[in-house]
Scaffold this motif. Structure first.
Motif, short mmCIF file in Angstrom:
data_model
loop_
_atom_site.label_atom_id
_atom_site.label_comp_id
_atom_site.label_asym_id
_atom_site.label_seq_id
_atom_site.Cartn_x
_atom_site.Cartn_y
_atom_site.Cartn_z
N LEU A 1 -11.25 -0.99 13.59
CA LEU A 1 -10.26 -0.95 12.52
C LEU A 1 -10.46 -2.11 11.55
CD1 LEU A 1 -7.01 0.04 14.47
CD2 LEU A 1 -8.17 1.40 12.71
N GLU A 2 -10.80 -3.28 12.10
CA GLU A 2 -11.04 -4.44 11.24
C GLU A 2 -12.21 -4.22 10.30
OE1 GLU A 2 -8.76 -5.80 14.76
OE2 GLU A 2 -10.56 -4.58 14.48
N SER B 1 -11.29 -1.73 7.65
CA SER B 1 -10.38 -2.38 6.71
C SER B 1 -11.16 -3.21 5.69
CB SER B 1 -9.40 -3.28 7.47
OG SER B 1 -8.59 -4.02 6.57
N HIS B 2 -12.18 -3.92 6.16
CA HIS B 2 -13.00 -4.75 5.27
C HIS B 2 -13.77 -3.87 4.27
CE1 HIS B 2 -15.59 -8.01 3.93
NE2 HIS B 2 -16.64 -7.23 4.18
N SER C 1 -13.02 -0.73 3.27
CA SER C 1 -12.19 0.12 2.41
C SER C 1 -11.17 -0.66 1.58
CB SER C 1 -11.45 1.14 3.27
OG SER C 1 -10.54 0.50 4.15
N VAL D 1 -8.30 -1.32 2.77
CA VAL D 1 -7.01 -0.87 3.30
C VAL D 1 -6.70 -1.70 4.54
CG1 VAL D 1 -5.70 1.08 4.23
CG2 VAL D 1 -7.43 1.46 2.44
N SER D 2 -5.49 -2.19 4.66
CA SER D 2 -5.16 -3.10 5.76
C SER D 2 -5.34 -2.44 7.12
CB SER D 2 -3.72 -3.60 5.62
OG SER D 2 -2.80 -2.57 5.92
N ARG D 3 -5.61 -3.27 8.11
CA ARG D 3 -5.77 -2.78 9.48
C ARG D 3 -4.50 -2.10 9.96
NH1 ARG D 3 -4.67 -3.51 14.59
NH2 ARG D 3 -6.27 -3.38 16.22
N GLU E 1 0.84 -1.18 0.00
CA GLU E 1 0.00 0.00 0.00
C GLU E 1 0.88 1.24 0.00
OE1 GLU E 1 -3.90 -1.44 2.44
OE2 GLU E 1 -2.01 -1.28 3.51
N LEU F 1 -4.25 1.36 8.45
CA LEU F 1 -5.21 2.27 9.09
C LEU F 1 -4.70 2.70 10.46
CD1 LEU F 1 -8.58 0.51 8.16
CD2 LEU F 1 -7.72 2.67 7.24
#
Length: 211
Positions: free
Chosen positions: A39-40, A43-44, A46, A48-50, A5, A53
């Motif tokens: 955050l999880e 992440s799901h 978007s 974008v990894s946790r 990313e 973030l």
């Protein structure tokens, strides 16, 4: 192999986060909590990894415009709301014809935001109008959310959870916990008008829809 990313590093050479990265992190944390997302979960939504973030929220990294757009889309906010400085002072004018207004119940309920829509807010104020014989139902808000309704004209019956209905007359105010389903009913033959103030325990409001 996991996708790398891209981020824009807004840190000084000594590793101290710059003002911009801190602003992005503060806004992201505020908006995520306002939507009651972990955050999880974000992440799901978007992609974008946790871990990324978490780095953004702590000001260690700031996303590229591409990642910023994906996060904003997942939160259903503008990109500007993620990069604007919430501490900026000065006077903000919201013209009536540019205010965000939401109507439901075939016009029976109208809510007008009295603040710049899309910017993080610790307190949200709405002007609401409930049509004659109309009842508006609201789902439970995030835990800690409170609402204060100030009746300006007409009558409104407020029912919160399993509590007994409360009838408000002109000038009356009711403050209640909004983390239970609640209803606003206008039993009269004319429009009822009120101001609705929404706050949350940690200042993170849930704005799935106005009010």
């Amino acid at each position: 192999m996991a996708r790398k990313e891209e981020t824009t590093n807004f840190q000084h050479a000594d590793g101290i986060p710059t003002k911009l990265s801190l602003v992005v992190g503060e806004n992201l944390r505020h908006l995520r909590r306002k939507h009651s997302l972990s955050l999880e979960q974000l992440s799901h939504l978007s992609g974008v990894s946790r871990a990324m973030l978490g780095q953004i929220e702590t000001g260690k990294s700031a996303p590229t415009i591409n990642l910023l757009g994906r996060i904003a889309e997942a939160l259903r906010v503008s990109v500007a709301s993620l990069i604007s400085n919430p501490g900026t002072g000065g006077t903000v004018i919201v013209p009536r014809d540019r205010a965000t207004t939401v109507t439901s119940g075939e016009g029976g309920f109208v809510s007008r935001a009295l603040f710049p829509w899309g910017d993080p807010q610790s307190v949200e104020i709405y002007e609401v109008t409930i049509g004659p014989a109309h009842e508006e139902a609201f789902a439970a808000s995030a835990a800690g959310t409170k609402k204060s309704l100030v009746l300006l004209s007409g009558e409104i019956i407020v029912t919160v959870g399993e509590d007994a209905p409360v009838r408000l007359a002109n000038g009356d105010t009711i403050l209640f916990n909004a983390d239970a389903p609640h209803h606003l009913n206008n039993p009269g033959g004319d429009d009822a008008k009120a101001f609705l103030v929404v706050t949350a325990f940690d200042g993170a409001n849930s704005r799935s829809r106005p009010a």
